[in-house]
Design an enzyme around this catalytic site. Structure first.
Site, PDB file in Angstrom:
ATOM      1  N   SER A  10       0.806  -1.233   0.000  1.00  0.00           N
ATOM      2  CA  SER A  10       0.000   0.000   0.000  1.00  0.00           C
ATOM      3  C   SER A  10       0.830   1.270   0.000  1.00  0.00           C
ATOM      4  CB  SER A  10      -0.943   0.000   1.212  1.00  0.00           C
ATOM      5  OG  SER A  10      -0.228  -0.302   2.387  1.00  0.00           O
ATOM      6  N   ARG A  11       2.093   1.170   0.438  1.00  0.00           N
ATOM      7  CA  ARG A  11       2.921   2.387   0.561  1.00  0.00           C
ATOM      8  C   ARG A  11       4.379   2.054   0.231  1.00  0.00           C
ATOM      9  NH1 ARG A  11       3.678   3.686   5.685  1.00  0.00           N
ATOM     10  NH2 ARG A  11       2.648   1.932   6.683  1.00  0.00           N
ATOM     11  N   ASN A  80       7.749  -8.104   1.352  1.00  0.00           N
ATOM     12  CA  ASN A  80       8.169  -6.716   1.582  1.00  0.00           C
ATOM     13  C   ASN A  80       7.628  -6.128   2.890  1.00  0.00           C
ATOM     14  OD1 ASN A  80       8.818  -3.788   0.676  1.00  0.00           O
ATOM     15  ND2 ASN A  80       6.602  -3.774   1.005  1.00  0.00           N
ATOM     16  N   SER A 132      17.575  -5.362   5.063  1.00  0.00           N
ATOM     17  CA  SER A 132      17.947  -3.957   5.282  1.00  0.00           C
ATOM     18  C   SER A 132      19.450  -3.916   5.498  1.00  0.00           C
ATOM     19  CB  SER A 132      17.249  -3.431   6.536  1.00  0.00           C
ATOM     20  OG  SER A 132      17.911  -2.284   7.030  1.00  0.00           O
ATOM     21  N   TYR A 145      15.048  -4.487  15.223  1.00  0.00           N
ATOM     22  CA  TYR A 145      14.882  -4.369  13.768  1.00  0.00           C
ATOM     23  C   TYR A 145      16.075  -5.026  13.061  1.00  0.00           C
ATOM     24  CZ  TYR A 145      14.308  -2.232   9.129  1.00  0.00           C
ATOM     25  OH  TYR A 145      14.163  -2.034   7.767  1.00  0.00           O
ATOM     26  N   ALA A 147      18.176  -7.286  14.134  1.00  0.00           N
ATOM     27  CA  ALA A 147      18.199  -8.749  14.327  1.00  0.00           C
ATOM     28  C   ALA A 147      17.161  -9.422  13.422  1.00  0.00           C
ATOM     29  CB  ALA A 147      17.934  -9.089  15.795  1.00  0.00           C
ATOM     30  N   LYS A 149      16.063  -8.328  10.581  1.00  0.00           N
ATOM     31  CA  LYS A 149      16.481  -8.208   9.181  1.00  0.00           C
ATOM     32  C   LYS A 149      17.700  -9.099   8.889  1.00  0.00           C
ATOM     33  CE  LYS A 149      13.343  -5.499   7.516  1.00  0.00           C
ATOM     34  NZ  LYS A 149      12.473  -5.970   6.434  1.00  0.00           N
ATOM     35  N   ILE A 178      15.950   4.689   2.208  1.00  0.00           N
ATOM     36  CA  ILE A 178      15.019   4.931   1.098  1.00  0.00           C
ATOM     37  C   ILE A 178      13.954   5.906   1.603  1.00  0.00           C
ATOM     38  CG2 ILE A 178      13.399   3.851  -0.530  1.00  0.00           C
ATOM     39  CD1 ILE A 178      16.199   2.680  -0.921  1.00  0.00           C
TER      40      ILE A 178
HETATM   41  P1  NAP Z   1       6.576   1.753   4.782  1.00  0.00           P
HETATM   42  O1  NAP Z   1       6.551   2.915   3.847  1.00  0.00           O
HETATM   43  O2  NAP Z   1       6.424   1.970   6.239  1.00  0.00           O
HETATM   44  O3  NAP Z   1       5.485   0.677   4.260  1.00  0.00           O
HETATM   45  C1  NAP Z   1       5.349  -0.523   4.946  1.00  0.00           C
HETATM   46  C2  NAP Z   1       4.334  -1.373   4.234  1.00  0.00           C
HETATM   47  O4  NAP Z   1       4.198  -2.604   4.955  1.00  0.00           O
HETATM   48  C3  NAP Z   1       2.961  -0.732   4.180  1.00  0.00           C
HETATM   49  O5  NAP Z   1       2.361  -1.012   2.931  1.00  0.00           O
HETATM   50  C4  NAP Z   1       2.215  -1.440   5.313  1.00  0.00           C
HETATM   51  O6  NAP Z   1       0.815  -1.518   5.064  1.00  0.00           O
HETATM   52  C5  NAP Z   1       2.818  -2.818   5.244  1.00  0.00           C
HETATM   53  N1  NAP Z   1       2.677  -3.581   6.491  1.00  0.00           N
HETATM   54  C6  NAP Z   1       3.143  -3.283   7.717  1.00  0.00           C
HETATM   55  N2  NAP Z   1       2.808  -4.235   8.592  1.00  0.00           N
HETATM   56  C7  NAP Z   1       2.106  -5.168   7.890  1.00  0.00           C
HETATM   57  C8  NAP Z   1       1.485  -6.395   8.225  1.00  0.00           C
HETATM   58  N3  NAP Z   1       1.505  -6.871   9.485  1.00  0.00           N
HETATM   59  N4  NAP Z   1       0.858  -7.104   7.247  1.00  0.00           N
HETATM   60  C9  NAP Z   1       0.810  -6.631   5.977  1.00  0.00           C
HETATM   61  N5  NAP Z   1       1.381  -5.481   5.607  1.00  0.00           N
HETATM   62  C10 NAP Z   1       2.014  -4.744   6.556  1.00  0.00           C
HETATM   63  O7  NAP Z   1       7.949   0.945   4.629  1.00  0.00           O
HETATM   64  P2  NAP Z   1       9.011   0.864   3.431  1.00  0.00           P
HETATM   65  O8  NAP Z   1      10.060   1.845   3.715  1.00  0.00           O
HETATM   66  O9  NAP Z   1       8.322   0.856   2.132  1.00  0.00           O
HETATM   67  O10 NAP Z   1       9.613  -0.572   3.753  1.00  0.00           O
HETATM   68  C11 NAP Z   1       9.291  -1.725   3.010  1.00  0.00           C
HETATM   69  C12 NAP Z   1      10.278  -2.826   3.390  1.00  0.00           C
HETATM   70  O11 NAP Z   1      11.605  -2.365   3.125  1.00  0.00           O
HETATM   71  C13 NAP Z   1      10.245  -3.178   4.873  1.00  0.00           C
HETATM   72  O12 NAP Z   1      10.451  -4.557   5.032  1.00  0.00           O
HETATM   73  C14 NAP Z   1      11.423  -2.403   5.439  1.00  0.00           C
HETATM   74  O13 NAP Z   1      11.924  -2.968   6.612  1.00  0.00           O
HETATM   75  C15 NAP Z   1      12.392  -2.481   4.285  1.00  0.00           C
HETATM   76  N6  NAP Z   1      13.421  -1.432   4.294  1.00  0.00           N
HETATM   77  C16 NAP Z   1      13.080  -0.123   4.200  1.00  0.00           C
HETATM   78  C17 NAP Z   1      14.097   0.833   4.209  1.00  0.00           C
HETATM   79  C18 NAP Z   1      13.829   2.300   4.117  1.00  0.00           C
HETATM   80  O14 NAP Z   1      14.781   3.088   4.287  1.00  0.00           O
HETATM   81  N7  NAP Z   1      12.616   2.751   3.845  1.00  0.00           N
HETATM   82  C19 NAP Z   1      15.429   0.426   4.341  1.00  0.00           C
HETATM   83  C20 NAP Z   1      15.714  -0.915   4.448  1.00  0.00           C
HETATM   84  C21 NAP Z   1      14.708  -1.845   4.410  1.00  0.00           C
HETATM   85  P3  NAP Z   1      -0.260  -0.719   5.960  1.00  0.00           P
HETATM   86  O15 NAP Z   1       0.119   0.709   6.000  1.00  0.00           O
HETATM   87  O16 NAP Z   1      -1.548  -0.969   5.237  1.00  0.00           O
HETATM   88  O17 NAP Z   1      -0.216  -1.373   7.293  1.00  0.00           O
END
Ligand code: NAP
Length: 237
Positions: A10-11, A80, A132, A145, A147, A149, A178
């Protein structure tokens, strides 16, 4: 037409994946929990199917699978969905710890368990897990977080060995910083200093991660498995 399921679409990075896969002609299914409005808008914009399902629930993921099976078998899983939290180690509660591991790693276990029989039946498939850079090198004030990842990387490599004879590859994308809601707590100053620390000189965009995910989903990457591809502008090497 290949079917892809993206958890947490969704995001942020997940939404970038929904758009990228839809643009390339895949049939896209994505899950969400809270962001109903953005999920519905994204579904309308891309033609993807949005399904409200929490990755921590076998029951809800099974309900998602029941919807998807009307369209055939899943070919690609993008694990994801994830959460993060900034806390001093002393302040992390047992509930914080359990929730982090439930969403970030048990969610992958549940999602793969839900769809793996389809892939084994097809004798082909792609599983792409999102770790991550903190899972690679550890982040201060993000012990739970980091651990969880790091566990994603172990999960990826072990599953890659086990599923390779079934024609299924399992890889990991490990993003750096990101620009998504996950980093909304960072101030302009934080962002500026992170950019300075990054050899490529900018913060990542959701598309940067989605591009690596698309590459791993493509047939051209079928000799790559058990790998961790860092998408971090060189901030760690
Ligand atoms: P984000 O913008 O916070 O989006 C997180 C997404 O996960 C949302 O669509 C959310 O949906 C969904 N979500 C959360 N809990 C959930 C659950 N229990 N069941 C189903 N969906 C769930 O995060 P992002 O930055 O895009 O991160 C995506 C992935 O990349 C994550 O695994 C994160 O750890 C990893 N990551 C991100 C970064 C960064 O800098 N952004 C860096 C390294 C790794 P709802 O809003 O509908 O709950």
């Amino acid at each position: 037409m290949k079917n892809v399921i993206i958890t947490g679409g969704s995001r942020g990075i997940g939404a970038a994946c929904v758009k990228a896969f839809a643009q390339k002609g895949y049939r896209v299914f994505f899950t969400y929990t809270k962001s109903e409005e953005s999920a519905k808008e994204l579904a309308l914009e891309t033609g993807a199917t949005a399904i409200c399902a929490d990755v921590t629930s076998f029951y809800e993921m099974k309900k998602a699978a029941d919807i998807i099976k009307n369209y055939g078998r899943i070919d690609i899983i993008v694990n994801n969905a994830g959460i993060s939290q900034i806390k001093l180690f002393q302040n992390i509660t047992e509930d914080d710890w359990d929730r982090m591991f439930d969403v970030n790693i048990k969610g992958m276990f549940i999602t793969v368990k839900t769809f793996i029989d389809d892939m084994i039946h097809n004798k082909r498939g792609r599983i792409i897990n999102i770790s991550s850079m903190w899972g690679e090198e550890g982040g201060s004030c993000e012990v739970h977080y980091s651990a969880s990842k790091a566990a994603v990387i172990g999960f990826t490599k072990a599953l890659a060995k086990e599923l390779a004879p079934s024609g299924i590859t399992v890889n990991c994308v490990s993003p750096g910083v990101i620009d998504t809601d996950m980093n909304s707590h960072l101030t302009d100053e934080d962002m500026a200093s992170l950019m300075e620390e990054t050899p490529i000189g900018r913060i990542g965009k959701p598309d940067d991660a989605a591009n690596a995910i698309m590459f791993l989903a493509d047939d051209s990457s079928d000799f790559i498995t058990g790998e961790v591809i860092s998408v971090n502008g060189g901030i760690i090497m």
